[in-house]
Motif scaffolding. Sequence first.
Motif, PDB file in Angstrom:
ATOM      1  N   LYS A 104      12.715   2.242 -22.435  1.00 33.85           N
ATOM      2  CA  LYS A 104      12.289   1.822 -23.349  1.00 33.85           C
ATOM      3  C   LYS A 104      10.892   1.149 -23.686  1.00 33.85           C
ATOM      4  N   MET A 105      10.733   0.147 -25.028  1.00 31.31           N
ATOM      5  CA  MET A 105       9.629  -0.002 -25.399  1.00 31.31           C
ATOM      6  C   MET A 105       9.062  -1.706 -24.905  1.00 31.31           C
ATOM      7  N   SER A 106       8.034  -0.832 -24.506  1.00 24.02           N
ATOM      8  CA  SER A 106       7.592  -3.009 -23.436  1.00 24.02           C
ATOM      9  C   SER A 106       5.965  -2.681 -23.691  1.00 24.02           C
ATOM     10  N   ALA A 107       5.221  -4.055 -23.633  1.00 22.67           N
ATOM     11  CA  ALA A 107       4.346  -4.210 -24.106  1.00 22.67           C
ATOM     12  C   ALA A 107       3.206  -3.770 -23.185  1.00 22.67           C
ATOM     13  N   SER A 108       4.039  -3.056 -21.997  1.00 21.20           N
ATOM     14  CA  SER A 108       2.721  -2.305 -20.684  1.00 21.20           C
ATOM     15  C   SER A 108       2.887  -0.791 -21.366  1.00 21.20           C
ATOM     16  N   ASP A 109       3.571   0.025 -22.381  1.00 20.84           N
ATOM     17  CA  ASP A 109       3.658   1.173 -22.592  1.00 20.84           C
ATOM     18  C   ASP A 109       2.297   1.900 -22.878  1.00 20.84           C
ATOM     19  N   GLY A 110       2.342   2.978 -22.850  1.00 19.49           N
ATOM     20  CA  GLY A 110       1.197   3.443 -23.008  1.00 19.49           C
ATOM     21  C   GLY A 110       0.239   4.009 -24.168  1.00 19.49           C
ATOM     22  N   CYS A 111       1.055   3.621 -25.006  1.00 17.34           N
ATOM     23  CA  CYS A 111       0.621   4.497 -26.468  1.00 17.34           C
ATOM     24  C   CYS A 111       0.370   2.977 -27.016  1.00 17.34           C
ATOM     25  N   PHE A 112       1.381   1.911 -26.583  1.00 18.90           N
ATOM     26  CA  PHE A 112       0.717  -0.106 -26.798  1.00 18.90           C
ATOM     27  C   PHE A 112      -0.362  -0.149 -26.755  1.00 18.90           C
ATOM     28  N   LEU A 113      -0.616   0.465 -25.041  1.00 23.83           N
ATOM     29  CA  LEU A 113      -1.743   0.053 -25.013  1.00 23.83           C
ATOM     30  C   LEU A 113      -2.931   0.782 -25.587  1.00 23.83           C
ATOM     31  N   PHE A 114      -2.678   1.978 -25.847  1.00 23.18           N
ATOM     32  CA  PHE A 114      -3.765   2.850 -26.335  1.00 23.18           C
ATOM     33  C   PHE A 114      -4.637   2.004 -27.652  1.00 23.18           C
ATOM     34  N   PHE A 115      -3.711   1.726 -28.311  1.00 30.35           N
ATOM     35  CA  PHE A 115      -4.219   0.998 -29.784  1.00 30.35           C
ATOM     36  C   PHE A 115      -4.572  -0.422 -29.934  1.00 30.35           C
ATOM     37  N   LYS A 116      -4.031  -0.882 -29.003  1.00 28.21           N
ATOM     38  CA  LYS A 116      -3.981  -2.404 -28.217  1.00 28.21           C
ATOM     39  C   LYS A 116      -5.641  -2.360 -27.969  1.00 28.21           C
ATOM     40  N   GLU A 117      -5.522  -1.260 -27.326  1.00 25.02           N
ATOM     41  CA  GLU A 117      -7.469  -1.344 -26.464  1.00 25.02           C
ATOM     42  C   GLU A 117      -8.571  -0.744 -27.466  1.00 25.02           C
ATOM     43  N   LEU A 118      -7.480   0.221 -28.419  1.00 25.18           N
ATOM     44  CA  LEU A 118      -8.750   0.247 -29.637  1.00 25.18           C
ATOM     45  C   LEU A 118      -8.454  -0.776 -31.001  1.00 25.18           C
ATOM     46  N   PHE A 119      -8.184  -1.133 -31.035  1.00 29.18           N
ATOM     47  CA  PHE A 119      -8.452  -2.794 -31.706  1.00 29.18           C
ATOM     48  C   PHE A 119      -9.468  -3.923 -31.235  1.00 29.18           C
ATOM     49  N   GLU A 120      -9.772  -3.834 -30.291  1.00 27.09           N
ATOM     50  CA  GLU A 120     -10.171  -4.893 -29.040  1.00 27.09           C
ATOM     51  C   GLU A 120     -11.587  -4.343 -28.669  1.00 27.09           C
ATOM     52  N   LYS A 121     -11.296  -3.456 -28.794  1.00 27.79           N
ATOM     53  CA  LYS A 121     -13.355  -2.839 -28.986  1.00 27.79           C
ATOM     54  C   LYS A 121     -13.493  -2.198 -30.096  1.00 27.79           C
ATOM     55  N   ASN A 122     -12.915  -2.637 -31.453  1.00 31.46           N
ATOM     56  CA  ASN A 122     -13.946  -2.453 -32.300  1.00 31.46           C
ATOM     57  C   ASN A 122     -14.221  -3.856 -32.925  1.00 31.46           C
ATOM     58  N   PRO A 123     -15.612  -3.768 -32.992  1.00 28.60           N
ATOM     59  CA  PRO A 123     -16.236  -4.964 -33.665  1.00 28.60           C
ATOM     60  C   PRO A 123     -15.911  -5.660 -35.010  1.00 28.60           C
ATOM     61  N   ASN A 124     -14.818  -4.796 -35.680  1.00 29.77           N
ATOM     62  CA  ASN A 124     -14.268  -5.184 -37.142  1.00 29.77           C
ATOM     63  C   ASN A 124     -13.083  -5.714 -36.640  1.00 29.77           C
ATOM     64  N   PHE A 125     -12.616  -4.909 -36.131  1.00 31.06           N
ATOM     65  CA  PHE A 125     -10.695  -6.161 -35.527  1.00 31.06           C
ATOM     66  C   PHE A 125     -11.253  -7.401 -34.513  1.00 31.06           C
ATOM     67  N   LYS A 126     -10.770  -8.665 -35.125  1.00 33.86           N
ATOM     68  CA  LYS A 126     -11.207 -10.173 -35.121  1.00 33.86           C
ATOM     69  C   LYS A 126      -9.211 -11.175 -34.282  1.00 33.86           C
ATOM     70  N   GLU A 127      -9.659 -11.285 -33.886  1.00 38.15           N
ATOM     71  CA  GLU A 127      -8.564 -12.232 -33.378  1.00 38.15           C
ATOM     72  C   GLU A 127      -7.551 -11.371 -32.988  1.00 38.15           C
ATOM     73  N   VAL A 128      -7.762 -10.231 -31.915  1.00 42.33           N
ATOM     74  CA  VAL A 128      -6.496  -9.428 -32.088  1.00 42.33           C
ATOM     75  C   VAL A 128      -5.176  -9.859 -30.965  1.00 42.33           C
ATOM     76  N   GLN A 129      -4.413 -10.016 -31.086  1.00 43.86           N
ATOM     77  CA  GLN A 129      -3.280 -11.287 -30.062  1.00 43.86           C
ATOM     78  C   GLN A 129      -1.912 -10.146 -30.545  1.00 43.86           C
ATOM     79  N   VAL A 130      -1.270 -10.273 -28.973  1.00 47.54           N
ATOM     80  CA  VAL A 130       0.162  -9.635 -28.897  1.00 47.54           C
ATOM     81  C   VAL A 130       1.095 -10.816 -28.838  1.00 47.54           C
ATOM     82  N   ALA A 131       2.148  -9.908 -30.241  1.00 46.84           N
ATOM     83  CA  ALA A 131       3.232 -11.266 -29.909  1.00 46.84           C
ATOM     84  C   ALA A 131       4.531 -10.230 -29.818  1.00 46.84           C
TER      85      ALA A 131
END
Length: 131
Positions: A104-131
Motif C-alpha cells: 500500500k501507498m503510505s506517507a512512509s513510502d520510499g518514493c514519497f519520502l524521496f520527493f518530500k525530502e527533495l522539496f524540504e532541502k531546496n530553499p526555493n520551496f517554502k512551507e512544505v507540508q504533508v496532508a
Amino acid sequence: MNQAIYFKTSMFDVSKERENPINPVYGLSLLEWLRNELKRDLEISEPGAEDWGWCCELSYEGNSYLIGSCAYFEEGDDPTQELEWVFQVDKYRSFTEKLFGRNKMSASDGCFLFFKELFEKNPNFKEVQVA
C-alpha cells in the motif's frame, strides 16, 4: 490512496506553460523541472495532462508510480509571485496486491519520502507540508 505534499514557491512562471488541453490547470513546470533535475537518478516519463493538473510515471525501488502536480493560479494572479502547489504520489498496485492489502501507498513510502525530502532541502520551496 495517493499521498500529497503541499508547498509554496515562486520558482516557476506558470503563465509560460503550454495549455492543458483537458482543463485550464497549471503544474507542468514543476514536473519538467523534476525531469531535468533528476535525469541522472530517475527516468520520469513525459508529462501528460489530466483534468486535475499534470502527471508523469516513474519507477522507484521496483515499484511503479504516478506523480502529479497542480498550481493554484487563476486569471489575474501575478505568475511571478509565490504560488501554492500540490504534488501527489500514487503507487500502482497489482490486482493481487490490492486483493490481499499488500504494498500500500503510505506517507512512509520510499518514493514519497524521496520527493518530500527533495522539496524540504531546496530553499526555493517554502512551507512544505504533508496532508
